[in-house]
Design a protein around this motif. Sequence first.
Motif, PDB file in Angstrom:
ATOM      1  N   LYS A 214       0.860  -1.187   0.000  1.00  0.00           N
ATOM      2  CA  LYS A 214       0.000   0.000   0.000  1.00  0.00           C
ATOM      3  C   LYS A 214       0.890   1.229   0.000  1.00  0.00           C
ATOM      4  O   LYS A 214       1.462   1.583   1.021  1.00  0.00           O
ATOM      5  N   GLY A 215       1.022   1.851  -1.145  1.00  0.00           N
ATOM      6  CA  GLY A 215       1.755   3.110  -1.210  1.00  0.00           C
ATOM      7  C   GLY A 215       3.263   2.965  -1.197  1.00  0.00           C
ATOM      8  O   GLY A 215       3.821   1.920  -1.506  1.00  0.00           O
ATOM      9  N   ILE A 216       3.908   4.047  -0.799  1.00  0.00           N
ATOM     10  CA  ILE A 216       5.359   4.154  -0.760  1.00  0.00           C
ATOM     11  C   ILE A 216       5.925   3.192   0.283  1.00  0.00           C
ATOM     12  O   ILE A 216       5.361   3.022   1.361  1.00  0.00           O
ATOM     13  N   SER A 217       7.061   2.611  -0.003  1.00  0.00           N
ATOM     14  CA  SER A 217       7.668   1.580   0.827  1.00  0.00           C
ATOM     15  C   SER A 217       7.758   1.952   2.306  1.00  0.00           C
ATOM     16  O   SER A 217       7.326   1.193   3.171  1.00  0.00           O
ATOM     17  N   GLU A 218       8.317   3.109   2.621  1.00  0.00           N
ATOM     18  CA  GLU A 218       8.487   3.486   4.033  1.00  0.00           C
ATOM     19  C   GLU A 218       7.147   3.714   4.727  1.00  0.00           C
ATOM     20  O   GLU A 218       6.947   3.277   5.850  1.00  0.00           O
ATOM     21  N   GLU A 219       6.243   4.401   4.051  1.00  0.00           N
ATOM     22  CA  GLU A 219       4.921   4.629   4.640  1.00  0.00           C
ATOM     23  C   GLU A 219       4.190   3.309   4.862  1.00  0.00           C
ATOM     24  O   GLU A 219       3.513   3.119   5.865  1.00  0.00           O
TER      25      GLU A 219
END
Length: 167
Positions: free
Chosen positions: A117-122
């Motif tokens: 879901k979304g950007i890797s870190e987020e």
Amino acid sequence: NNNNIYYIKGGNKMDMKEKELQTVKLTIQYFKGRGFWKKEVKEQELHMGLYLHDLMDVWGVKVNLVLKFDDSVNGAMTGGGNFQPHTNTIFLYKASLMTALHEFKHVIRCAYPMYNKGISEEDAVSWSHTVFYLAMPRLYQQSLDKGYFIHILDTPYFTLNASDIVQ
């Protein structure tokens, strides 16, 4: 040796909701009321290694582990740990459940692209906070109040019914 290859074990057909539930249950089993943070460093490393191996079984992945909870230099440089996909290795430099979960989610992202879901870190922040909160809500809130978390959760990654979690 295919250290950079992620694989899903044959026969592991649990759907994602079941994997999430098993992850929360394992977290409760390994950390709730176990005095993990009061143990000696080597005991913490062993405990965390066993936990992460059980998570690997649930998720059907294999990852190398380097657990050096007394390495404050690398701990400060990385925020406590990191995942290096080119060597398929999780490095943990402090006894942090949140960091372990965060780095493990990066492994899951590689194995299950459809579960991202979304950007890797987020994505890793949201997932790790959700698992920690669902497993130990009081400890999560205490840790949040004391400012122990580097990242803060915006929205839960997944939800489970409390009746699902009861062991």
